[in-house]
Design a protein around this motif. Structure first.
Motif, PDB file in Angstrom:
ATOM      1  N   VAL A 146     -51.520 -77.131 -96.908  1.00  0.00           N
ATOM      2  CA  VAL A 146     -52.233 -77.925 -95.903  1.00  0.00           C
ATOM      3  C   VAL A 146     -53.239 -78.818 -96.620  1.00  0.00           C
ATOM      4  CG1 VAL A 146     -53.637 -77.907 -93.811  1.00  0.00           C
ATOM      5  CG2 VAL A 146     -52.037 -76.026 -94.241  1.00  0.00           C
ATOM      6  N   ALA A 147     -53.282 -80.081 -96.225  1.00  0.00           N
ATOM      7  CA  ALA A 147     -54.309 -81.000 -96.712  1.00  0.00           C
ATOM      8  C   ALA A 147     -55.069 -81.538 -95.508  1.00  0.00           C
ATOM      9  CB  ALA A 147     -53.697 -82.144 -97.513  1.00  0.00           C
ATOM     10  N   LEU A 148     -56.314 -81.873 -95.726  1.00  0.00           N
ATOM     11  CA  LEU A 148     -57.189 -82.374 -94.666  1.00  0.00           C
ATOM     12  C   LEU A 148     -57.844 -83.663 -95.130  1.00  0.00           C
ATOM     13  CD1 LEU A 148     -59.041 -82.148 -92.084  1.00  0.00           C
ATOM     14  CD2 LEU A 148     -60.576 -80.758 -93.506  1.00  0.00           C
ATOM     15  N   PRO A 170     -50.932 -68.651 -93.059  1.00  0.00           N
ATOM     16  CA  PRO A 170     -50.139 -68.135 -94.177  1.00  0.00           C
ATOM     17  C   PRO A 170     -51.015 -67.786 -95.385  1.00  0.00           C
ATOM     18  CG  PRO A 170     -50.045 -70.506 -94.185  1.00  0.00           C
ATOM     19  CD  PRO A 170     -50.947 -70.114 -93.022  1.00  0.00           C
ATOM     20  N   ASN A 171     -52.354 -67.778 -95.182  1.00  0.00           N
ATOM     21  CA  ASN A 171     -53.292 -67.540 -96.284  1.00  0.00           C
ATOM     22  C   ASN A 171     -53.046 -68.540 -97.415  1.00  0.00           C
ATOM     23  OD1 ASN A 171     -55.438 -66.301 -97.571  1.00  0.00           O
ATOM     24  ND2 ASN A 171     -54.155 -64.763 -98.568  1.00  0.00           N
ATOM     25  N   ALA A 172     -52.995 -69.820 -97.043  1.00  0.00           N
ATOM     26  CA  ALA A 172     -52.671 -70.885 -97.984  1.00  0.00           C
ATOM     27  C   ALA A 172     -53.933 -71.609 -98.438  1.00  0.00           C
ATOM     28  CB  ALA A 172     -51.724 -71.879 -97.317  1.00  0.00           C
ATOM     29  N   ARG A 173     -53.810 -72.300 -99.545  1.00  0.00           N
ATOM     30  CA  ARG A 173     -54.913 -73.138-100.006  1.00  0.00           C
ATOM     31  C   ARG A 173     -54.995 -74.407 -99.172  1.00  0.00           C
ATOM     32  NH1 ARG A 173     -54.906 -75.947-105.865  1.00  0.00           N
ATOM     33  NH2 ARG A 173     -53.602 -77.443-104.738  1.00  0.00           N
ATOM     34  N   LEU A 174     -56.212 -74.827 -98.894  1.00  0.00           N
ATOM     35  CA  LEU A 174     -56.457 -76.073 -98.164  1.00  0.00           C
ATOM     36  C   LEU A 174     -57.088 -77.081 -99.116  1.00  0.00           C
ATOM     37  CD1 LEU A 174     -56.806 -77.775 -95.538  1.00  0.00           C
ATOM     38  CD2 LEU A 174     -59.027 -76.646 -95.264  1.00  0.00           C
ATOM     39  N   VAL A 226     -60.274 -73.139-100.682  1.00  0.00           N
ATOM     40  CA  VAL A 226     -60.458 -74.575-100.453  1.00  0.00           C
ATOM     41  C   VAL A 226     -60.592 -75.307-101.784  1.00  0.00           C
ATOM     42  CG1 VAL A 226     -61.855 -76.341 -99.324  1.00  0.00           C
ATOM     43  CG2 VAL A 226     -61.647 -74.067 -98.284  1.00  0.00           C
ATOM     44  N   LEU A 227     -59.804 -76.354-101.940  1.00  0.00           N
ATOM     45  CA  LEU A 227     -59.957 -77.270-103.063  1.00  0.00           C
ATOM     46  C   LEU A 227     -60.633 -78.520-102.532  1.00  0.00           C
ATOM     47  CD1 LEU A 227     -59.448 -78.255-105.951  1.00  0.00           C
ATOM     48  CD2 LEU A 227     -57.198 -79.063-105.194  1.00  0.00           C
TER      49      LEU A 227
END
Length: 278
Positions: A146-148, A170-174, A226-227
Motif C-alpha cells: 500500500v502506498a499513500l 495483511p500486516n503490510a508496509r505502508l 511505515v516508510l
C-alpha cells in the motif's frame, strides 16, 4: 443487506480486471461482492460508444472471475438506467466501489472512462480504479503493498486512515509519499539547482512535517510498518512514480473534482488507485 463491495461490469477487459481485483478484496475482507451491470435505456443518444454495447449474458462476468472460491459470496445485479447515477446510488452503502479505468466504450488515448470519472468525482464512498493487465495483479516485484499520497501540510485524514487500515489487514508496509518543491521566487532556478545547504535544511523540515502528520495514525495502528518517503517532485509526478512500485495507491479527494495531482495519477496509474473522499 450486509457489507458489500460493488464492482461495475460492462463486458470490457478492464471491467473484468476490476471484477477480479474486487473479488480478491471481498474475499480477503469477508464481504459480499455485488457485480453490477447497468443497461442504458432505449432511445438514448447513440453517439456515445457505451450505448452501442451488446448486453452481457447473465452470469458471464461472475463465471469469468479468476479468484472466486466457495468462500466468496457473489451477487449479480442488473439495472436499467444511466451507469454513473445507478452505480453511485448502489455504492452509497458499500464499503468500496470498484471500476475499470476505462470501460468498453473507451478508445485509444482515453485513459479514464467518463463513467469512472463521474463516479470517482461524486462518490461519497471510496472508489478503486483498476487498470488492466499486470498492474492490477500485485506481482512480486512491487515493493509496497500500500502506498499513500499525502500532503503533510494539509493531510486528508480520511484517506490517511483508509491507507493505514488497508495496510493493517495483511500486516503490510505502508509507504507514505510526500512531495515538495523548493521555492523559486525569481523563476530562474529549479529545485535541483538550489544551494545544497538550503535544500538539505528544507528537506529536513519536510521530513519533520511528514513525521508529525503521520504520528496520530502510527499510534492508532502500531502494527503498521511505515516508510516515510519525502521526494523532490511535483505531487503528480511523485504519485505516478509511487504507483509503479505499489499494489494499491491511496489518494484523497476534496470537493467534487479530482485535484491536479490525483487527475494525473489516475490517467497514468501503474497500479489500482483508491480515491477517498474527504
Amino acid at each position: 443487506m450486509g457489507r458489500t463491495i460493488v464492482v461495475g461490469a460492462d463486458g470490457s477487459a478492464r471491467s473484468r480486471a476490476a471484477a477480479d481485483w474486487a473479488a480478491r478484496e471481498a474475499l480477503r475482507r469477508g464481504l459480499l461482492l455485488q457485480v453490477v451491470h447497468v443497461s442504458e435505456p432505449s432511445g438514448t443518444d447513440l453517439s456515445e460508444p457505451w450505448h452501442c454495447l451488446p448486453k452481457i449474458p447473465p452470469g458471464r462476468t461472475v463465471a469469468e472471475l479468476t479468484s472466486c472460491p466457495a468462500e466468496l459470496t457473489v451477487e449479480e445485479v442488473r439495472i436499467d438506467g444511466e451507469p454513473a447515477p445507478e452505480l453511485l446510488a448502489l455504492g452509497t452503502s458499500a464499503e468500496l466501489l470498484v471500476l475499470g479505468l476505462r470501460g468498453a466504450g473507451g478508445f485509444a488515448g482515453l485513459t479514464v472512462g467518463s463513467v469512472a470519472r463521474a463516479v470517482t468525482e461524486c462518490s461519497v464512498r471510496p472508489v478503486v480504479l483498476v487498470p488492466g493487465g499486470p498492474a492490477c495483479t500485485g506481482t512480486g516485484w512491487r515493493t509496497d503493498k500500500v502506498a499513500l499520497g499525502i500532503d503533510a501540510r494539509h493531510p486528508d485524514d480520511t484517506a490517511v486512515d483508509f491507507a493505514f487500515d488497508r495496510a493493517s489487514r495483511p500486516n503490510a508496509r505502508l509507504r507514505a509519499v510526500h512531495a515538495w518543491r523548493m521555492p523559486e521566487p525569481d523563476g530562474s532556478l529549479s529545485s535541483f539547482a538550489a544551494p545544497d545547504r538550503d535544500r538539505a535544511a528544507r528537506e529536513d523540515d519536510e521530513v519533520q512535517l511528514l513525521s508529525d502528520a503521520l504520528c496520530p495514525w502510527r499510534e492508532k495502528y502500531p502494527q503498521v510498518r511505515v516508510l516515510e518517503d519525502v521526494v523532490l517532485f511535483d505531487a503528480g509526478e511523485a504519485l505516478v512514480r509511487a504507483s509503479g512500485r505499489a499494489e494499491l495507491l491511496v489518494a484523497g479527494r476534496r470537493g467534487s473534482r479530482l485535484g491536479t495531482a490525483v487527475n494525473r495519477l489516475v490517467e497514468q496509474a501503474g497500479c489500482p488507485v483508491a480515491v477517498v473522499p474527504a
